[in-house]
Each structure stands twice: as structure tokens, then as C-alpha cells.
Design an enzyme around this catalytic site. Sequence first.
Site, PDB file in Angstrom:
ATOM      1  N   ASP A 133      -6.163  -7.186   4.192  1.00 16.31           N
ATOM      2  CA  ASP A 133      -7.298  -6.579   3.487  1.00 16.31           C
ATOM      3  C   ASP A 133      -8.175  -7.666   2.887  1.00 16.31           C
ATOM      4  O   ASP A 133      -9.397  -7.687   3.055  1.00 16.31           O
ATOM      5  CB  ASP A 133      -6.769  -5.645   2.390  1.00 16.31           C
ATOM      6  CG  ASP A 133      -7.902  -5.020   1.595  1.00 16.31           C
ATOM      7  OD1 ASP A 133      -8.859  -4.528   2.225  1.00 16.31           O
ATOM      8  OD2 ASP A 133      -7.842  -5.048   0.351  1.00 16.31           O
ATOM      9  N   TYR A 192       0.828  -1.205   0.000  1.00 20.70           N
ATOM     10  CA  TYR A 192       0.000   0.000   0.000  1.00 20.70           C
ATOM     11  C   TYR A 192       0.865   1.258   0.000  1.00 20.70           C
ATOM     12  O   TYR A 192       0.470   2.280  -0.533  1.00 20.70           O
ATOM     13  CB  TYR A 192      -0.908   0.020   1.241  1.00 20.70           C
ATOM     14  CG  TYR A 192      -2.204  -0.737   1.084  1.00 20.70           C
ATOM     15  CD1 TYR A 192      -2.209  -2.107   0.866  1.00 20.70           C
ATOM     16  CD2 TYR A 192      -3.422  -0.078   1.167  1.00 20.70           C
ATOM     17  CE1 TYR A 192      -3.395  -2.799   0.744  1.00 20.70           C
ATOM     18  CE2 TYR A 192      -4.619  -0.766   1.041  1.00 20.70           C
ATOM     19  CZ  TYR A 192      -4.599  -2.127   0.828  1.00 20.70           C
ATOM     20  OH  TYR A 192      -5.773  -2.799   0.701  1.00 20.70           O
TER      21      TYR A 192
HETATM   22  C1  IPM Z   1     -10.388  -1.475   3.926  1.00 21.34           C
HETATM   23  C2  IPM Z   1     -10.645  -0.890   2.563  1.00 21.34           C
HETATM   24  C3  IPM Z   1      -9.481   0.032   2.204  1.00 21.34           C
HETATM   25  C4  IPM Z   1      -8.214  -0.785   2.176  1.00 21.34           C
HETATM   26  C5  IPM Z   1      -9.673   0.803   0.897  1.00 21.34           C
HETATM   27  C6  IPM Z   1     -10.970   1.586   0.884  1.00 21.34           C
HETATM   28  C7  IPM Z   1      -8.507   1.708   0.614  1.00 21.34           C
HETATM   29  O1  IPM Z   1     -10.836  -1.872   1.621  1.00 21.34           O
HETATM   30  O2  IPM Z   1     -10.337  -0.705   4.912  1.00 21.34           O
HETATM   31  O3  IPM Z   1     -10.259  -2.697   4.011  1.00 21.34           O
HETATM   32  O4  IPM Z   1      -7.903  -1.414   1.150  1.00 21.34           O
HETATM   33  O5  IPM Z   1      -7.511  -0.808   3.174  1.00 21.34           O
HETATM   34 MN    MN Z   2     -10.748  -3.891   2.405  1.00 27.14          MN
END
Ligand code: IPM
Ligand code: MN
Length: 354
Positions: free
Chosen positions: A243, A142
Amino acid sequence: MKLNIAVLAGDGIGPEISVQGVAVLTAVCKKFGHEVSCKEALVGAAAIDAVGDPFPEETYRICREADAVLFSSVGDPRFDNDPAAKVRPEQGLLAMRKKLGLFANIRPVQTFSCLVHKSPLKDELVKGADFICIRELTGGMYFGEKHEGDDMAYDTNKYTRPEVERILKVAYEYARRRRRHLTVVDKANVLASSRLWRKVAQEMAPNYPDVTTDYMYVDNAAMRMIQEPTFFDVMVTENTFGDILTDEGSCITGSMGLLPSASTGESTPVFEPIHGSWPQAKGLNIANPLAQILSVAMLFEYFGLQAEGELVRRAVDASLDAHVRTPEIQVEGGAKYGTREVGQWIVNWIENNR
Ligand code: IPM
Ligand code: MN
């Protein structure tokens, strides 16, 4: 106690569920004699539209000055199918996590016994499933170095030893307070970053002799969560794996609208549902407010206010038992309740029970 809460409602169904979360927060504080003040701030597409930035400086300041953030959701279809978009609502959430140093995302996967039949899995598999996924939230792909060219693009999955150590420490502490079983989820058969995770975990494990540590490849973990979700107590994993696995986890419980989460670290903690902004449901009064309301329970518990958190959880259980439920979890032939009605019912219950 005095609580200053930053309220970030965001996009899609965010504002509707946020109102219900704040109503519950306020009702519980009133009941227990806590002073609470809520300050709203912009995030996501709403913030892009208003000021051109998904996590404006002003919002950052309000978050920093608050004791906790009650967050709802971000995302807007206007940006989803436009790979060329310069700014995206999701960047607001990522900037908030990074700037507040929220490296530990706590995502409990708990089933409600009255809802197990809503799970896509067989009742006997899900019954009693109760685990926590600790997702690393400020590292990995990320946030690693990226390149986005026309013919070549990459993301870097980088982790440092201190990043791995601090999240494993959080995970071990949770495991100690629970059933003392930690599963470290990685892909150490392929990824260098995962081998660092595993090495650090193996070094730390002897310091927690009361906890059983096991190691599982992420593909295997994804399978095990479906085959035997009761196997898990605490699992810990990197950002991207976490995630994906937590969406899978939320599905096990029967509705994505049920699961709250807490993100903690160096600065103000954030409490938010794990579901997204569900833009198709925006304004329809059908979104389940329970994940947001249970995030309020986690907020209280974070500050050691156990009775307050417990009251919220009992109110939620009571609403489910009374079949005061949003459509996706309603019983056949049950009455129609919307986001507002469920929230209001829970607030009333809190006012009338202790
Ligand atoms: C989560 C969401 C987020 C992530 C997105 C909206 C950026 O999917 O909080 O799991 O990928 O972390
Ligand atoms: Mn997510």
C-alpha cells in the site's frame, strides 16, 4: 466475446471517472465487435448512505455474476475524522477484496516520457522507470485479528505459507514475462511474518532459475525507489508495505491520476485506479480519468484481448501528445480540459483509429 461488467463508481471523483472508463470500454467493444453489458452497483459511502452497508449483498452478487469489475474509488471526509464511526466506506473495498478472494494486486509503475518533467525526481532518474509492484491484498495487518480498546489497540500481521506461496507464484510468473528480475520486499530483520516470506521465497527461487531473485528490506526499498527506480522490474510484498510503496511509486510518474491496477485471485477480477476518491475535487470536472481508462486497458489484457488494450493505450498516448490533458499534467499555457473532455477526446480517437 461477451463481457458482463459490474461498474462500482463509489465516492468522490469516482462517478466522474467511471463514466469515462465505461465510455472507453464501450467504444472499444463496439469497434472490435464485442458485446458488453454494464451493471452499476453501490459501494463505499454511497452504499452506506443508501442501504447502511459499504459492500451490500446485492453488490456482492452483481460482482460474482460479472466477468470483471470496473471499480473507481471509495472514501468520504465525513468518516475520516470520526474514529468512532461504526462503518467506513473503505470497509466496502476491503470486503470486496476479501469476499472475491482478490489476493494479488498488480500495480504497474510506468512513466510516460512526455511527463517525466512532472515527476518530483530528476528527469534522468525517472526516465525509463518501468516496474510492477505485486501487492498481497487479502492478508496481513489489514485482515489479521484486531483489538480496539480505549487504552490499547493492536492489529496482527499474520501470513500463512499458502498465502505467501500463491502470491510469490504470481510474482515469478510476471517476472518471467518481463525482465526476469524479482525483488522480494520485507522487513525480515525485525518481523516474524517477513521471515516466513523470505524463507518461502528462498525455497521457491531455485524453481525459477531463469529469474534473478533479490531480497530487500522495505525501508531500503522505499529509498531505492527514489534513488534508482529503474533498478526494479517486479517487486512483491505484503499488503501494508505494498500500500505504502505504491503511493510512492505513483508519485514517481508525475501524477497519481495515471496509474491503473488489477486485483485478481479466486473470483471476479477488479480493475481500478490506484488513486483515491479525492473528495475536494468532486463534481469539479478536474480529475484525471487516465488511471481509470488505463484500468480498462488492463481489463482487456486480462481476457487476452491484447489489441483492444493496446488501442486504449495508444489513445491515451495520443491524448497526452496532443496536450489534451487535465490541469495537473497540462503544459504551461495549454488549453483547459476537464475529466469529460479528456474522456470524450479519447473515445473519439478510438472511433477514428485502429
Ligand atoms: C488502496 C487504498 C486502500 C488500501 C484503502 C482505500 C482502504 O489506499 O487501494 O491502496 O489501503 O488498500
Ligand atoms: Mn493505498
